[in-house]
Motif scaffolding. Structure first.
Motif, PDB file in Angstrom:
ATOM      1  N   SER A   1     -18.452  27.129  24.685  1.00  3.93           N
ATOM      2  CA  SER A   1     -17.417  26.131  24.404  1.00  3.93           C
ATOM      3  C   SER A   1     -16.773  25.631  25.694  1.00  3.93           C
ATOM      4  O   SER A   1     -16.457  24.445  25.825  1.00  3.93           O
ATOM      5  CB  SER A   1     -16.339  26.729  23.489  1.00  3.93           C
ATOM      6  N   GLN A   2     -16.594  26.550  26.643  1.00  2.00           N
ATOM      7  CA  GLN A   2     -16.049  26.154  27.941  1.00  2.00           C
ATOM      8  C   GLN A   2     -16.995  25.190  28.646  1.00  2.00           C
ATOM      9  O   GLN A   2     -16.555  24.194  29.245  1.00  2.00           O
ATOM     10  CB  GLN A   2     -15.816  27.394  28.806  1.00  2.00           C
ATOM     11  N   LEU A   3     -18.289  25.456  28.577  1.00  5.78           N
ATOM     12  CA  LEU A   3     -19.262  24.580  29.235  1.00  5.78           C
ATOM     13  C   LEU A   3     -19.258  23.175  28.640  1.00  5.78           C
ATOM     14  O   LEU A   3     -19.528  22.195  29.340  1.00  5.78           O
ATOM     15  CB  LEU A   3     -20.668  25.181  29.124  1.00  5.78           C
ATOM     16  N   ARG A   4     -18.977  23.093  27.364  1.00  4.37           N
ATOM     17  CA  ARG A   4     -18.952  21.777  26.716  1.00  4.37           C
ATOM     18  C   ARG A   4     -17.868  20.885  27.307  1.00  4.37           C
ATOM     19  O   ARG A   4     -17.954  19.655  27.240  1.00  4.37           O
ATOM     20  CB  ARG A   4     -18.743  21.948  25.214  1.00  4.37           C
ATOM     21  N   LYS A   5     -16.861  21.496  27.904  1.00  6.78           N
ATOM     22  CA  LYS A   5     -15.803  20.714  28.548  1.00  6.78           C
ATOM     23  C   LYS A   5     -16.325  20.027  29.812  1.00  6.78           C
ATOM     24  O   LYS A   5     -15.725  19.074  30.293  1.00  6.78           O
ATOM     25  CB  LYS A   5     -14.623  21.610  28.900  1.00  6.78           C
TER      26      LYS A   5
ATOM     27  N   LEU B   1     -21.511  17.989  34.462  1.00  5.32           N
ATOM     28  CA  LEU B   1     -22.758  18.685  34.780  1.00  5.32           C
ATOM     29  C   LEU B   1     -23.883  17.757  35.248  1.00  5.32           C
ATOM     30  O   LEU B   1     -24.600  18.092  36.195  1.00  5.32           O
ATOM     31  CB  LEU B   1     -23.219  19.511  33.575  1.00  5.32           C
ATOM     32  N   PRO B   2     -24.085  16.581  34.616  1.00  5.37           N
ATOM     33  CA  PRO B   2     -25.164  15.694  35.105  1.00  5.37           C
ATOM     34  C   PRO B   2     -24.944  15.183  36.524  1.00  5.37           C
ATOM     35  O   PRO B   2     -25.898  14.708  37.160  1.00  5.37           O
ATOM     36  CB  PRO B   2     -25.132  14.528  34.096  1.00  5.37           C
ATOM     37  N   LEU B   3     -23.726  15.272  37.031  1.00  3.20           N
ATOM     38  CA  LEU B   3     -23.415  14.778  38.371  1.00  3.20           C
ATOM     39  C   LEU B   3     -23.633  15.831  39.450  1.00  3.20           C
ATOM     40  O   LEU B   3     -23.602  15.518  40.648  1.00  3.20           O
ATOM     41  CB  LEU B   3     -21.958  14.306  38.429  1.00  3.20           C
TER      42      LEU B   3
ATOM     43  N   PHE C   1     -27.788  24.443  37.050  1.00  3.79           N
ATOM     44  CA  PHE C   1     -26.572  23.789  36.587  1.00  3.79           C
ATOM     45  C   PHE C   1     -26.365  23.870  35.070  1.00  3.79           C
ATOM     46  O   PHE C   1     -25.273  24.202  34.615  1.00  3.79           O
ATOM     47  CB  PHE C   1     -26.558  22.335  37.056  1.00  3.79           C
ATOM     48  N   LYS C   2     -27.373  23.579  34.281  1.00 14.38           N
ATOM     49  CA  LYS C   2     -27.209  23.674  32.828  1.00 14.38           C
ATOM     50  C   LYS C   2     -27.078  25.131  32.373  1.00 14.38           C
ATOM     51  O   LYS C   2     -26.267  25.455  31.514  1.00 14.38           O
ATOM     52  CB  LYS C   2     -28.387  23.005  32.114  1.00 14.38           C
TER      53      LYS C   2
ATOM     54  N   VAL D   1     -15.350  29.481  34.399  1.00 13.40           N
ATOM     55  CA  VAL D   1     -14.391  29.553  33.300  1.00 13.40           C
ATOM     56  C   VAL D   1     -12.959  29.356  33.783  1.00 13.40           C
ATOM     57  O   VAL D   1     -12.067  29.081  32.980  1.00 13.40           O
ATOM     58  CB  VAL D   1     -14.502  30.889  32.537  1.00 13.40           C
ATOM     59  N   SER D   2     -12.741  29.460  35.083  1.00 15.38           N
ATOM     60  CA  SER D   2     -11.402  29.230  35.631  1.00 15.38           C
ATOM     61  C   SER D   2     -11.142  27.756  35.897  1.00 15.38           C
ATOM     62  O   SER D   2     -10.042  27.393  36.307  1.00 15.38           O
ATOM     63  CB  SER D   2     -11.204  30.031  36.924  1.00 15.38           C
TER      64      SER D   2
END
Length: 265
Positions: free
Chosen positions: A133-137, A142-144, A179-180, A200-201
């Motif tokens: 869920s954190q990664l979804r933020k 991420l693509p950059l 990255f992903k 996560v921080s």
């Protein structure tokens, strides 16, 4: 030893929630990031009851998945976590035989790494769920990261970047793995925790600097390889004994270039 090297991404949240004892940390693994998501009640007195509900909910969902035949005896634990997450997020496919989506592959990679960090399976699921869920933020950021990687590698070692371009390896680097997947399956647990601590921080850009330091650490080896396939193959399976030093240097580089909050994400 620096503060970063003594901590991992889980301890940050235990401390925020007021837990200090080792035994408490072990039993409260389930509470890792749900506090950030606003799911936990504000009063610590009710946490034990919430944990009990979570365990009961987890068991009920697994039973439901078995009834609809989405779980089998030969499935790995990380596959069980995936089916549980798919149902939880409303993305369970019509049939268990349907091919996995790219985001499912990312979930499995993270789950496999997290399984090495969290002993209890129920706790582990909630930790994975919250981390994803954190990664979804970071969906837009991420693509950059590959472009940011090129930018910072150029600042640190333009000759190394030129070699990647000349050998046509720049466009074939293991960006998904780095990255992903947030280096899940690439770094050992002890090093991965320190990277995920930064993620996560609030800063996914730490992933860029880990990638830069991997290239810098193995510069001689990479410069000696002339084909993109050989370079990529090496970077996907570089020697693990240098991981601790790589992450330490990456954190230093992160502080150097992203010392202010405005540039840390």
């Amino acid at each position: 030893m620096t503060e970063d090297s003594q901590r991992n991404f889980r301890l940050v949240y235990y401390e925020k929630m007021g837990f200090r004892g080792v035994e408490e940390k072990k039993s409260l693994e389930i509470l890792l990031k749900d506090d950030l998501l606003g799911i936990l009640p504000p009063h610590h007195e009710s946490h034990a009851q919430v944990m009990a509900y979570r365990r009961e909910q987890y068991s009920d969902i697994l039973h439901a998945l078995r009834v609809i035949r989405f779980l089998g005896p030969s499935m790995s634990q990380v596959e069980v976590y995936l089916r549980r997450y798919q149902l939880d997020s409303g993305k369970l496919p019509r049939s268990p035989s349907f091919p996995l989506e790219p985001e499912d592959q990312v979930f499995l990679a993270i789950a496999k790494a997290m399984e090495e960090m969290v002993e209890d399976s129920v706790d582990c699921y909630w930790v994975i769920r919250s981390f994803v869920s954190q990664l979804r933020k970071y969906r837009d950021a991420l693509p950059l990261l590959p472009k940011a990687f090129e930018q910072y590698l150029n600042l640190e070692d333009s000759r190394l970047l030129s070699h990647l371009k000349t050998s046509s390896a720049l466009s074939k680097l293991p960006n998904d793995l780095w990255f992903k997947n947030c280096f899940a399956g690439c770094l050992p647990e002890s090093s991965l925790q320190r990277v995920w601590d930064k993620v996560v921080s609030g800063s996914c850009k730490i992933l860029v600097f880990v990638a830069v330091e991997i290239l810098s650490t193995f510069k001689i080896k990479v410069m000696a390889l002339s084909s993109a396939e050989k370079i990529t193959g090496f970077l996907e399976n570089f020697p693990q004994d240098s991981s601790g030093a790589i992450v330490s240097k990456a954190i230093d580089l992160w502080h150097k270039h992203c010392g202010t909050q405005a540039h840390s994400a």
